[in-house]
Design an enzyme around this catalytic site. Structure first.
Site, PDB file in Angstrom:
ATOM      1  N   SER A 698     120.783   2.275  48.335  1.00  0.00           N
ATOM      2  CA  SER A 698     120.080   3.458  48.820  1.00  0.00           C
ATOM      3  C   SER A 698     120.996   4.535  49.378  1.00  0.00           C
ATOM      4  O   SER A 698     120.529   5.619  49.723  1.00  0.00           O
ATOM      5  CB  SER A 698     119.065   3.045  49.898  1.00  0.00           C
ATOM      6  OG  SER A 698     119.715   2.461  51.000  1.00  0.00           O
ATOM      7  N   LYS A 741     113.129   3.871  58.022  1.00  0.00           N
ATOM      8  CA  LYS A 741     114.174   4.897  57.959  1.00  0.00           C
ATOM      9  C   LYS A 741     113.704   6.221  58.567  1.00  0.00           C
ATOM     10  O   LYS A 741     114.468   6.908  59.258  1.00  0.00           O
ATOM     11  CB  LYS A 741     114.602   5.097  56.504  1.00  0.00           C
ATOM     12  CG  LYS A 741     115.320   3.884  55.905  1.00  0.00           C
ATOM     13  CD  LYS A 741     115.633   4.084  54.437  1.00  0.00           C
ATOM     14  CE  LYS A 741     116.342   2.869  53.847  1.00  0.00           C
ATOM     15  NZ  LYS A 741     116.627   3.025  52.403  1.00  0.00           N
TER      16      LYS A 741
END
Length: 799
Positions: A698, A741
């Site tokens: 990611s 996140k």
């Protein structure tokens, strides 16, 4: 209370009763002496030990007076200070012949029974019992039948004296010389080896004919036992040796108890276990196994090691809650109130519990769900299980699976092993004494595996709704129904959980809390609990909301609230000390006081200063403890075009960096980057906090942006963070952990997030207040991401 001593006093020799004792007139009121284990009959002389203060005083008063008292048996021998309800109605009036006092403050008395009496009414209980009594004369006629019964009883009694070593031969002479059938029956009853209840019934029978009839039955039974014992002894005496003595005694006792209607070598224990088996309400198959094991136990010697194994196994069977359940309170409104009282937010979990209650109310035999709470530490997974149990009015049991590596911890050990026990599931159910508790299996992701087996494989049956109605524990070896148990598992991350086990559970994610949620939790739960635990009264210490925000922002950076509670506890301790030292009586905690008490700020926002120059970009990462920000730094130096990667990066993350560099080089002209830079420079990509291992795809878009920023000499805006996986063609792929996140970015002060276009659906899980405060840009290609991140970026001065 009085007892019969083992032997009469050494200097004492009981006087022989007179041949003809005239019936004296009994007082209408007599002091009552309770007897724990002896029944006194008329004309019987018995030594008694008196130890209680009330009984000693009674004896003193009787000896000083008319020396007559009532002797009555207790219904229960163990009662220390018996009341009228603890005594039988019938007894015997007796006369104290002698009394001796001993140095241990006890009194030995010699009493002689006189007449049967019936207690009409108790007069007093203090300092000792007294009662109004009525004498009971013997009822009977001098008939042929009575005389025949008396002769038969005398003949049987003489045989018993001959066979019993405990009875002296002088009793034969005494029995032959008594012509009165009533006195003969009393003599025999006082020396016959029968229970206290049998003797009491004989005392209460004042009809001579009925008494002799009952006595004949008892004499026949005792005679049969003695003759059988004599027969057994004669059979084994020829082969008796020193090593066979124990066997002989055991066989003799077994035969005697068998004739008495008892079972085995330990009849009372076997009978007790049989009663427990009947009361346990086991399934038919299990009951058959228990009874078969009980029959085997009855013939095993107590000294054998196998006896302990069988006894322990039966103890487990009879104490398990086979059919013992608590009653569910299916009140949806109350359940909602309980869940809201204990936990803030967590709407998805609460709705799932209320749905379960609703279905259970409609379908009583519904199988319990298998819920799996996934989330970082400190978000309330374990405490939520306790709240569910309270909402359901069920019992709660929790076991920790962290570090378990032995399959036997779940399924138990075979009984062939020394010290074998059932597994933790069965042990937990026995401890909680209910077959439908809320059962929490904590830290299921930390189960290990080694040469002793895989506990995860054993959990497959426990957590399978289609199988656990007949869960088989290796120790029990009989199926146990777990379908009524509501299992809840907790884990910090799903990846370590075996896929087959994960498939059996309904996963409910509990992400981290936002700043506003933490503020509400601190006000409603944490402050109240910590003030109570530190002895601070309400109003003695108050917190300003700005002070709580300061604690959340400057001293904690976590997904849960565990560290927040620790910091609040630290403030409470320091203020408690000030109160004790007299530095104040009430305190209002402000931001300034927080900094004074907790010291230097632990967390400072580094986003603005770190991204102030080209080559530094803020990325986002997912961790088992929640989301976190990640800085990607890139720099170049004279060299030959090599790529250097540092920061404890995993293979996947290194490949993402290589892919990002390849994309930037292939699109250098469109990005305004001189191709000569790649041939004359070495590029170094570093991810700080190098001691912490990092991996995953990611960070690809973040690395590509960092390289583009470095090589184009344009700084990225400081309030931008991004995440996403890239391909060599410049596509941005979806990643996981979006909610965690986003929460981490919000805690760090990020205003704009660049996310993959395919993750737009995941934004629904983000709290509405965070969505209002932040902006989100969804991109499909790396070009779109660079345009947003570098489009307005200032070009730094060339060095």
């Amino acid at each position: 209370m009085p007892e019969t001593p083992n032997q009469p006093p050494a200097a004492e020799k009981p006087p022989a009763p007179p041949a003809h004792t005239p019936q004296e007139q009994l007082p209408a009121h007599l002091p009552i002496l309770p007897l724990s284990d002896v029944v006194v009959f008329p004309n019987m002389i018995a030594p008694l030990v008196v130890a209680s203060s009330a009984s000693i005083r009674l004896i003193d008063d009787v000896v000083a007076g008319h020396r007559t008292l009532g002797l009555v048996l207790q219904r229960r021998p163990g009662v220390e200070n018996p009341k009228p309800a603890d005594l039988y109605e019938y007894g015997c009036a007796g006369r104290v012949l002698k009394m001796l006092k001993f140095p241990d403050d006890s009194v030995r008395v010699l009493v002689q029974g006189q007449r049967r009496i019936r207690i009409v009414k108790f007069d007093q209980e203090e300092p000792y019992l007294t009662a109004r009594v009525a004498p009971l004369p013997d009822e009977g006629e001098d008939t042929i039948e009575v005389n025949a019964l008396a002769r038969n009883a005398s003949k049987q009694f003489q045989k018993i004296i001959s066979l019993s070593p405990a009875l002296p031969d002088e009793l034969k002479v005494a029995a032959l010389n008594i012509e009165d059938p009533g006195k003969l029956s009393d003599l025999i009853a006082s020396n016959l080896n029968v229970s206290g209840e049998e003797r009491q019934r004989l005392l209460e029978t004042y009809s001579i004919k009925a008494r002799l009839t009952r006595l004949t039955t008892l004499l026949n039974r005792e005679l049969e036992v003695l003759e059988l014992g004599s027969e057994i002894q004669s059979k084994v005496s020829s082969a008796l040796a020193k090593g066979q003595r124990e066997y002989f005694l055991r066989e003799q006792l077994k035969q005697i108890q068998k004739e008495l209607g008892e079972e085995g070598e330990h009849g009372s224990e076997i009978k007790e276990l049989r009663d427990k088996i009947e009361k346990a309400k086991m399934p038919d198959e299990t009951r058959k196994v228990a009874l078969r094991e009980l029959e085997r136990l009855a013939i095993i010697p107590t000294a054998s090691a196998e006896y302990t194994v069988a006894r322990t196994y039966l103890d487990w069977l009879v104490t398990l809650p086979w059919n013992k359940a608590t009653r569910d309170r299916l009140d949806i409104t109350r359940a909602r109130r309980v869940l809201d009282e204990d936990h803030y937010d967590l709407h998805r979990v609460k709705e799932r519990i209320l749905e379960y209650l609703s279905v259970l109310k409609l379908k009583q035999d519904m199988k319990g769900p298998i819920l799996c709470f996934v989330g970082p530490p400190g978000v309330g997974k374990t405490s939520l299980g306790m709240s569910i149990a309270r909402a359901l009015s069920r019992k709660f049991i929790r076991i920790s699976l962290g570090g378990i590596r032995d399959e036997a911890e779940i399924r138990g050990h075979r009984r062939t092993y020394i010290g074998a026990l059932p597994g933790r599931v069965i042990q937990g159910l026995r401890k909680v004494e209910s077959c439908n508790p809320v059962f929490m299996l904590d830290e299921i992701d930390k189960v290990g595996a080694d040469f002793r087996g895989d506990p995860s494989a054993a959990l497959l049956e426990v957590l399978d709704p289609q199988q656990h109605h007949a869960f088989s524990d290796h120790y029990l070896e009989v199926p146990f129904d777990l379908s009524k148990v509501m299992f809840i598992t907790t884990t910090n991350q799903l990846d370590p959980v075996v896929p087959a086990l994960r498939d059996r559970m309904e996963v409910i994610e509990l992400p981290g809390y936002t700043e506003e949620e933490k503020l509400h939790i601190a006000k409603r739960f944490l402050l109240r609990r910590q003030l109570s635990e530190h002895g601070l009264k309400r109003g003695q210490v108050t917190f300003d909301p700005t002070a709580l925000r300061a604690i959340i922002r400057d001293y904690t950076r976590e997904a849960g609230v565990r560290n927040l509670e620790r910091e609040i506890a630290s403030i409470c301790r320091k203020l408690a000390r000030r109160i004790v030292e007299g530095a104040g009586r009430k305190f209002h905690v402000t931001t300034k006081l927080v900094h004074d008490l907790l010291g230097a700020v632990k967390f400072i926002s580094e986003v603005a200063e770190r991204t102030a120059e080209p080559g530094v970009v803020t990325g986002l990462a997912w961790t088992p403890a929640g989301g976190d920000i990640l800085f990607i730094e890139a720099t170049r130096m004279p060299g030959k075009g090599s790529l250097l990667l540092t920061g404890s990066l995993g293979d996947v993350m290194k490949e993402s960096a290589t892919a990002a560099l390849s994309f930037i080089r292939s699109h250098s002209a469109a990005l305004g980057i001189d191709n000569a830079l790649f041939e004359k420079s070495d590029i170094h990509i570093h991810v700080p906090s190098g001691a912490i291992p990092k991996d995953g795809p990611s960070a690809g878009v973040t690395m590509a942006t960092a390289l583009a920023s470095l090589l184009s000499n344009r700084a990225v805006q400081p309030d931008i963070a991004m995440t996403g996986e890239i391909t060599l063609r410049g596509k941005i792929l979806a990643v996981g952990g979006i909610k965690e996140k986003v929460l981490a970015a919000a805690r760090a002060g990020i205003r704009l997030m660049i996310l993959p276009d395919r993750n737009e659906k995941d934004l629904k899980e983000v709290p509405a207040e965070i969505r209002r405060k932040m902006k989100f840009k969804f991109v499909k290609t790396i070009g779109e991401a660079l345009l947003i991140a570098l489009g307005n970026g200032r070009r730094a001065a060339k060095k």
